[in-house]
Design a protein around this motif. Structure first.
Motif, PDB file in Angstrom:
ATOM      1  N   THR A 121       0.831  -1.205   0.000  1.00 58.34           N
ATOM      2  CA  THR A 121       0.000   0.000   0.000  1.00 58.34           C
ATOM      3  C   THR A 121       0.864   1.253   0.000  1.00 58.34           C
ATOM      4  OG1 THR A 121      -1.762  -1.169   1.200  1.00 58.34           O
ATOM      5  CG2 THR A 121      -1.816   1.235   1.224  1.00 58.34           C
ATOM      6  N   ALA A 122       1.893   1.256   0.822  1.00 60.41           N
ATOM      7  CA  ALA A 122       2.776   2.425   0.899  1.00 60.41           C
ATOM      8  C   ALA A 122       3.483   2.670  -0.428  1.00 60.41           C
ATOM      9  CB  ALA A 122       3.795   2.219   2.020  1.00 60.41           C
ATOM     10  N   THR A 123       3.934   1.604  -1.080  1.00 55.80           N
ATOM     11  CA  THR A 123       4.616   1.747  -2.366  1.00 55.80           C
ATOM     12  C   THR A 123       3.667   2.299  -3.426  1.00 55.80           C
ATOM     13  OG1 THR A 123       6.109  -0.087  -1.862  1.00 55.80           O
ATOM     14  CG2 THR A 123       5.858   0.505  -4.180  1.00 55.80           C
ATOM     15  N   LEU A 124       2.449   1.767  -3.477  1.00 59.50           N
ATOM     16  CA  LEU A 124       1.470   2.245  -4.454  1.00 59.50           C
ATOM     17  C   LEU A 124       1.086   3.695  -4.180  1.00 59.50           C
ATOM     18  CD1 LEU A 124      -0.817  -0.898  -4.677  1.00 59.50           C
ATOM     19  CD2 LEU A 124       0.596   0.027  -6.513  1.00 59.50           C
ATOM     20  N   ARG A 125       0.953   4.038  -2.911  1.00 63.10           N
ATOM     21  CA  ARG A 125       0.587   5.413  -2.568  1.00 63.10           C
ATOM     22  C   ARG A 125       1.657   6.395  -3.040  1.00 63.10           C
ATOM     23  NH1 ARG A 125      -3.376   6.374   0.686  1.00 63.10           N
ATOM     24  NH2 ARG A 125      -3.175   4.417   1.836  1.00 63.10           N
ATOM     25  N   GLU A 126       2.908   5.994  -2.897  1.00 65.16           N
ATOM     26  CA  GLU A 126       4.014   6.854  -3.332  1.00 65.16           C
ATOM     27  C   GLU A 126       4.068   6.970  -4.851  1.00 65.16           C
ATOM     28  OE1 GLU A 126       8.931   6.936  -3.202  1.00 65.16           O
ATOM     29  OE2 GLU A 126       7.810   5.484  -2.000  1.00 65.16           O
ATOM     30  N   ARG A 127       3.935   5.831  -5.546  1.00 67.18           N
ATOM     31  CA  ARG A 127       4.099   5.827  -7.000  1.00 67.18           C
ATOM     32  C   ARG A 127       2.886   6.375  -7.740  1.00 67.18           C
ATOM     33  NH1 ARG A 127       7.156  -0.055  -8.002  1.00 67.18           N
ATOM     34  NH2 ARG A 127       8.887   0.351  -6.548  1.00 67.18           N
ATOM     35  N   ALA A 129       0.967   8.876  -6.398  1.00 70.25           N
ATOM     36  CA  ALA A 129       0.653  10.203  -5.853  1.00 70.25           C
ATOM     37  C   ALA A 129       0.325  11.175  -6.983  1.00 70.25           C
ATOM     38  CB  ALA A 129       1.832  10.722  -5.039  1.00 70.25           C
ATOM     39  N   ASP A 130      -0.736  11.934  -6.790  1.00 70.04           N
ATOM     40  CA  ASP A 130      -1.156  12.955  -7.764  1.00 70.04           C
ATOM     41  C   ASP A 130      -1.649  12.361  -9.079  1.00 70.04           C
ATOM     42  OD1 ASP A 130      -0.349  14.969  -5.949  1.00 70.04           O
ATOM     43  OD2 ASP A 130       1.715  14.835  -6.681  1.00 70.04           O
ATOM     44  N   THR A 131      -2.007  11.081  -9.089  1.00 75.97           N
ATOM     45  CA  THR A 131      -2.619  10.480 -10.282  1.00 75.97           C
ATOM     46  C   THR A 131      -4.125  10.688 -10.183  1.00 75.97           C
ATOM     47  OG1 THR A 131      -0.871   8.802 -10.318  1.00 75.97           O
ATOM     48  CG2 THR A 131      -2.819   8.393 -11.678  1.00 75.97           C
ATOM     49  N   ASP A 132      -4.645  11.615 -10.982  1.00 74.90           N
ATOM     50  CA  ASP A 132      -6.041  12.020 -10.865  1.00 74.90           C
ATOM     51  C   ASP A 132      -6.999  10.856 -11.125  1.00 74.90           C
ATOM     52  OD1 ASP A 132      -5.280  14.592 -10.298  1.00 74.90           O
ATOM     53  OD2 ASP A 132      -5.475  15.289 -12.378  1.00 74.90           O
ATOM     54  N   GLY A 133      -8.025  10.766 -10.280  1.00 77.44           N
ATOM     55  CA  GLY A 133      -9.091   9.794 -10.480  1.00 77.44           C
ATOM     56  C   GLY A 133      -8.790   8.401  -9.958  1.00 77.44           C
ATOM     57  N   VAL A 134      -7.619   8.204  -9.369  1.00 79.52           N
ATOM     58  CA  VAL A 134      -7.233   6.890  -8.852  1.00 79.52           C
ATOM     59  C   VAL A 134      -7.348   6.901  -7.327  1.00 79.52           C
ATOM     60  CG1 VAL A 134      -5.361   5.211  -8.611  1.00 79.52           C
ATOM     61  CG2 VAL A 134      -5.729   6.389 -10.787  1.00 79.52           C
ATOM     62  N   THR A 135      -7.979   5.868  -6.787  1.00 78.91           N
ATOM     63  CA  THR A 135      -8.200   5.773  -5.348  1.00 78.91           C
ATOM     64  C   THR A 135      -7.662   4.454  -4.823  1.00 78.91           C
ATOM     65  OG1 THR A 135     -10.233   7.067  -5.563  1.00 78.91           O
ATOM     66  CG2 THR A 135      -9.922   5.849  -3.514  1.00 78.91           C
ATOM     67  N   LEU A 136      -6.920   4.506  -3.729  1.00 79.63           N
ATOM     68  CA  LEU A 136      -6.436   3.293  -3.079  1.00 79.63           C
ATOM     69  C   LEU A 136      -7.404   2.884  -1.975  1.00 79.63           C
ATOM     70  CD1 LEU A 136      -2.568   3.697  -2.603  1.00 79.63           C
ATOM     71  CD2 LEU A 136      -3.818   2.602  -4.461  1.00 79.63           C
ATOM     72  N   VAL A 145      -6.761  -0.848  -6.164  1.00 81.82           N
ATOM     73  CA  VAL A 145      -6.466   0.406  -6.858  1.00 81.82           C
ATOM     74  C   VAL A 145      -7.624   0.663  -7.829  1.00 81.82           C
ATOM     75  CG1 VAL A 145      -4.798   1.678  -8.242  1.00 81.82           C
ATOM     76  CG2 VAL A 145      -3.999  -0.150  -6.714  1.00 81.82           C
ATOM     77  N   HIS A 146      -8.509   1.567  -7.461  1.00 87.02           N
ATOM     78  CA  HIS A 146      -9.689   1.874  -8.269  1.00 87.02           C
ATOM     79  C   HIS A 146      -9.349   2.959  -9.288  1.00 87.02           C
ATOM     80  CE1 HIS A 146     -12.471  -0.374  -5.624  1.00 87.02           C
ATOM     81  NE2 HIS A 146     -11.681   0.037  -4.645  1.00 87.02           N
ATOM     82  N   VAL A 161       2.323   1.077 -13.228  1.00 89.86           N
ATOM     83  CA  VAL A 161       2.807   1.025 -11.847  1.00 89.86           C
ATOM     84  C   VAL A 161       2.466  -0.323 -11.208  1.00 89.86           C
ATOM     85  CG1 VAL A 161       2.400   1.945  -9.522  1.00 89.86           C
ATOM     86  CG2 VAL A 161       2.798   3.507 -11.434  1.00 89.86           C
ATOM     87  N   VAL A 162       1.228  -0.752 -11.395  1.00 91.27           N
ATOM     88  CA  VAL A 162       0.789  -2.018 -10.795  1.00 91.27           C
ATOM     89  C   VAL A 162       1.590  -3.197 -11.338  1.00 91.27           C
ATOM     90  CG1 VAL A 162      -1.126  -3.671 -10.714  1.00 91.27           C
ATOM     91  CG2 VAL A 162      -1.529  -1.246 -10.193  1.00 91.27           C
ATOM     92  N   HIS A 163       1.756  -3.255 -12.638  1.00 93.96           N
ATOM     93  CA  HIS A 163       2.458  -4.395 -13.224  1.00 93.96           C
ATOM     94  C   HIS A 163       3.958  -4.359 -12.926  1.00 93.96           C
ATOM     95  CE1 HIS A 163      -0.696  -6.543 -15.416  1.00 93.96           C
ATOM     96  NE2 HIS A 163      -1.302  -5.356 -15.473  1.00 93.96           N
ATOM     97  N   ALA A 164       4.520  -3.167 -12.784  1.00 92.28           N
ATOM     98  CA  ALA A 164       5.926  -3.074 -12.384  1.00 92.28           C
ATOM     99  C   ALA A 164       6.115  -3.641 -10.981  1.00 92.28           C
ATOM    100  CB  ALA A 164       6.393  -1.627 -12.443  1.00 92.28           C
ATOM    101  N   LEU A 165       5.187  -3.343 -10.083  1.00 93.59           N
ATOM    102  CA  LEU A 165       5.279  -3.855  -8.718  1.00 93.59           C
ATOM    103  C   LEU A 165       5.105  -5.372  -8.693  1.00 93.59           C
ATOM    104  CD1 LEU A 165       5.608  -3.300  -5.744  1.00 93.59           C
ATOM    105  CD2 LEU A 165       3.177  -2.719  -5.612  1.00 93.59           C
ATOM    106  N   LEU A 166       4.204  -5.886  -9.500  1.00 94.84           N
ATOM    107  CA  LEU A 166       4.029  -7.335  -9.598  1.00 94.84           C
ATOM    108  C   LEU A 166       5.308  -8.005 -10.107  1.00 94.84           C
ATOM    109  CD1 LEU A 166       0.426  -7.452 -11.086  1.00 94.84           C
ATOM    110  CD2 LEU A 166       1.098  -8.336  -8.847  1.00 94.84           C
TER     111      LEU A 166
END
Length: 271
Positions: A121-127, A129-136, A145-146, A161-166
């Motif tokens: 969660t912390a990694t996604l929140r950082e990566r 950040a400021d992505t309009d319309g996206v909610t964790l 990640v909506h 971002v999601v696939h890079a983390l995977l």
């Protein structure tokens, strides 16, 4: 024999003689997904509050037969949204299973993934950040990640971002498909289908006079449809005209087109 069907080929659960024949004199044990089944899909997850009418319908059904909620939501969140806290709930895709009067009845083998989910969660929140319309939406055993409200560029960035983390944690995380959402959870052999089978066992619902019935709408519900197929009844909720149902095949054997149809079906079942 093929064990899947196209969504448009499913007979309606509302007027199916085949479903009535399957039930016969048996007592149903009803397993219900939440979003898209008891409530419509909404832009903001926090807005998916159970209507007073559906709440009454579910309560009446629970007076007649066993009713369990099986959801990707955290248990306490779905209980708050339902306004009902006395039903058995398998929350977090079955990682958190709770029974009134008994407490948590999840398998001990599932383990604790608190640290992994918090770090993810912390990694996604950082990566993001400021992505309009996206909610964790952090959960007990996953993080969602909506992106339903995001524009094309934001959606592409979110996907990257999601696939890079995977790719960074291939043995620890896996992606759960969903409707306009990426959900990352621990890579373990557990799903809604296994949760339903666990509930059938621990709640003593495996007797010959009971027919398990599962209602769901999402890809994650396919595991549950497959789990009950043969001994129970799977009902897919969704219109064949919905773009998110396009080219969908399902292990469910019957269909309901909408949440309104679910209300009618559950009301008839509870009579």
């Amino acid at each position: 024999m093929d064990s899947t069907s196209a969504v448009g080929d499913l007979p309606s659960a509302l007027d199916s003689a085949a479903l009535a024949s399957r039930l016969g004199e048996h007592r149903p044990a009803v397993f219900l997904d939440y979003d898209g089944v008891l409530t419509p899909i909404v832009d903001r997850p926090d807005d998916a509050v159970l209507s007073a009418t559906m709440r009454t319908t579910v309560r009446k059904l629970a007076d007649r037969c066993p009713v369990c909620i099986v959801t990707g939501r955290d248990r306490d969140v779905v209980q708050q949204l339902m306004g009902i806290d006395d039903l058995t709930v398998a929350g977090s895709h079955g990682f958190d299973i709770w029974k009134p009067g008994q407490g948590v009845i999840s398998p001990d083998s599932l383990g604790d993934f608190t640290e992994l989910v918090a770090d993810t969660t912390a990694t996604l929140r950082e990566r993001l950040a400021d992505t309009d319309g996206v909610t964790l939406e952090p959960k007990q055993a996953s993080v969602a990640v909506h992106y339903r409200n995001a524009g094309p560029q934001a959606r592409q960035h979110t996907r990257d971002v999601v696939h890079a983390l995977l790719d960074e944690l291939p043995d620890r995380l896996e992606l759960i498909p969903g409707k306009m959402v990426y959900e990352l959870r621990p890579a373990v052999d557990w799903n809604k289908g296994k949760a339903v089978l666990h509930l059938i066992d621990v709640l003593g619902l495996d007797s010959d006079d009971i027919v398990p019935m599962y209602l769901g709408d999402d890809i994650t519900d396919e595991d549950a449809f497959a789990a009950v197929r043969g001994t129970g009844i799977g009902i897919l909720v969704g219109s064949p005209d919905d773009p998110e149902m396009k080219n969908r095949v399902t292990a469910a054997e019957f269909g309901l087109a909408s949440v309104d149809d679910v209300a009618r079906f559950l009301s008839e079942l509870g009579r």
